[in-house]
Scaffold this motif. Sequence first.
Motif, short mmCIF file in Angstrom:
data_model
loop_
_atom_site.label_atom_id
_atom_site.label_comp_id
_atom_site.label_asym_id
_atom_site.label_seq_id
_atom_site.Cartn_x
_atom_site.Cartn_y
_atom_site.Cartn_z
N ILE A 12 8.19 -35.57 5.64
CA ILE A 12 7.10 -36.23 4.93
C ILE A 12 6.59 -37.35 5.80
CG2 ILE A 12 8.67 -37.80 3.72
CD1 ILE A 12 6.77 -37.42 1.26
N THR A 13 5.30 -37.64 5.71
CA THR A 13 4.72 -38.73 6.48
C THR A 13 4.52 -39.93 5.57
OG1 THR A 13 3.59 -37.11 7.87
CG2 THR A 13 2.79 -39.38 7.95
N LEU A 14 5.17 -41.03 5.95
CA LEU A 14 5.08 -42.27 5.18
C LEU A 14 4.85 -43.44 6.13
CD1 LEU A 14 8.31 -41.82 3.02
CD2 LEU A 14 5.96 -41.47 2.24
N SER A 15 4.07 -44.41 5.69
CA SER A 15 3.93 -45.64 6.46
C SER A 15 5.18 -46.48 6.28
CB SER A 15 2.72 -46.44 5.97
OG SER A 15 1.54 -45.71 6.20
N VAL A 29 7.00 -42.75 9.31
CA VAL A 29 8.19 -41.95 9.06
C VAL A 29 7.77 -40.49 9.11
CG1 VAL A 29 9.96 -41.34 7.38
CG2 VAL A 29 9.29 -43.73 7.65
N GLU A 30 8.47 -39.70 9.90
CA GLU A 30 8.13 -38.29 10.03
C GLU A 30 9.15 -37.41 9.30
OE1 GLU A 30 8.72 -36.15 13.90
OE2 GLU A 30 6.53 -36.19 13.83
N ASP A 31 10.36 -37.89 9.19
CA ASP A 31 11.45 -37.08 8.63
C ASP A 31 12.50 -38.04 8.10
OD1 ASP A 31 13.61 -35.33 8.25
OD2 ASP A 31 13.14 -34.17 10.03
N VAL A 32 12.97 -37.81 6.88
CA VAL A 32 14.02 -38.66 6.31
C VAL A 32 15.05 -37.76 5.64
CG1 VAL A 32 12.81 -39.04 4.13
CG2 VAL A 32 14.47 -40.69 4.88
N GLY A 35 21.31 -38.35 6.30
CA GLY A 35 22.01 -38.84 7.48
C GLY A 35 21.21 -39.81 8.33
N GLY A 36 19.88 -39.74 8.24
CA GLY A 36 19.09 -40.61 9.09
C GLY A 36 17.60 -40.42 8.91
N ILE A 37 16.87 -40.92 9.89
CA ILE A 37 15.41 -40.97 9.80
C ILE A 37 14.80 -40.76 11.18
CG2 ILE A 37 15.27 -43.49 10.15
CD1 ILE A 37 13.24 -43.46 7.76
N LYS A 38 13.60 -40.21 11.20
CA LYS A 38 12.84 -40.07 12.45
C LYS A 38 11.53 -40.81 12.25
CE LYS A 38 12.59 -35.99 14.38
NZ LYS A 38 12.11 -34.62 14.68
N ILE A 39 11.22 -41.72 13.19
CA ILE A 39 9.98 -42.49 13.08
C ILE A 39 9.19 -42.38 14.38
CG2 ILE A 39 10.93 -44.14 11.43
CD1 ILE A 39 11.21 -46.14 13.73
N ILE A 40 7.88 -42.67 14.26
CA ILE A 40 6.99 -42.74 15.41
C ILE A 40 6.42 -44.15 15.44
CG2 ILE A 40 4.89 -41.86 16.47
CD1 ILE A 40 5.38 -39.23 14.94
N SER A 41 6.50 -44.78 16.59
CA SER A 41 5.95 -46.12 16.75
C SER A 41 5.59 -46.34 18.21
CB SER A 41 6.96 -47.19 16.31
OG SER A 41 8.03 -47.26 17.22
N GLN A 42 5.03 -47.50 18.51
CA GLN A 42 4.72 -47.82 19.90
C GLN A 42 5.77 -48.75 20.50
OE1 GLN A 42 0.57 -49.04 20.01
NE2 GLN A 42 0.02 -46.91 20.36
N TYR A 43 6.91 -48.85 19.84
CA TYR A 43 8.01 -49.69 20.31
C TYR A 43 9.07 -48.79 20.93
CZ TYR A 43 11.80 -53.12 20.20
OH TYR A 43 12.82 -53.96 20.53
N LYS A 44 9.53 -49.18 22.12
CA LYS A 44 10.59 -48.41 22.77
C LYS A 44 11.94 -49.01 22.36
CE LYS A 44 12.28 -46.51 27.01
NZ LYS A 44 12.13 -46.36 28.44
N PHE A 45 12.64 -48.30 21.48
CA PHE A 45 13.95 -48.72 21.00
C PHE A 45 15.02 -48.40 22.04
CE2 PHE A 45 11.51 -48.19 17.17
CZ PHE A 45 11.97 -49.17 16.31
N THR A 46 16.13 -49.11 21.94
CA THR A 46 17.28 -48.86 22.80
C THR A 46 18.37 -48.21 21.96
OG1 THR A 46 16.75 -50.85 24.07
CG2 THR A 46 18.98 -49.97 24.29
N PRO A 47 18.96 -47.11 22.43
CA PRO A 47 20.06 -46.49 21.68
C PRO A 47 21.16 -47.51 21.36
CG PRO A 47 19.34 -45.02 23.41
CD PRO A 47 18.63 -46.33 23.63
N ILE A 54 11.54 -50.52 6.40
CA ILE A 54 11.02 -50.84 5.07
C ILE A 54 9.91 -49.84 4.75
CG2 ILE A 54 9.89 -52.62 3.67
CD1 ILE A 54 11.14 -54.49 6.11
N ILE A 55 10.05 -49.15 3.62
CA ILE A 55 9.04 -48.19 3.17
C ILE A 55 8.42 -48.77 1.89
CG2 ILE A 55 8.58 -45.83 2.43
CD1 ILE A 55 11.03 -44.99 4.08
N PRO A 56 7.26 -49.43 2.04
CA PRO A 56 6.65 -50.12 0.90
C PRO A 56 5.72 -49.25 0.06
CG PRO A 56 5.42 -50.62 2.87
CD PRO A 56 6.56 -49.71 3.28
N GLU A 57 5.63 -47.97 0.39
CA GLU A 57 4.65 -47.08 -0.24
C GLU A 57 4.92 -46.81 -1.72
OE1 GLU A 57 2.79 -42.84 1.07
OE2 GLU A 57 3.33 -44.27 2.61
#
Length: 106
Positions: A12-15, A29-32, A35-47, A54-57
């Motif tokens: 599901i796609t959520l802001s 949010v692309e997938d929840v 066990g976890g979550i998959k997100i798309i952003s312009q921030y490069k996270f470190t493992p 926060i999902i305010p929708e």
Amino acid sequence: MDEKRKDWRARITLSARVYIKDVFISALVEDVGGGGIKIISQYKFTPGEPFKIIIPEFNPTYIFDAMVLECISTGISGDFITRASFEKDSKKECDKLLTYLIRRFA
């Protein structure tokens, strides 16, 4: 033998807003799942990096503690796909969100 998923998941796609290192970042949010979550952003996270998502929708707003598993560049517009696992305390909150999504959209 095929492995079966132990947790529910929703594509599901959520802001969302990510809180990391005292900064808020916009994400999608692309997938929840349990066990976890998959997100798309312009921030490069470190493992291994902890963050809050926060999902305010919806009412109530859902807040999860997560830990970055991997962060991969999409090669498009500086976006990154980040997979993260939920911290132990956030799994119940995730179950509430998944139940809500199933009841509302299924």
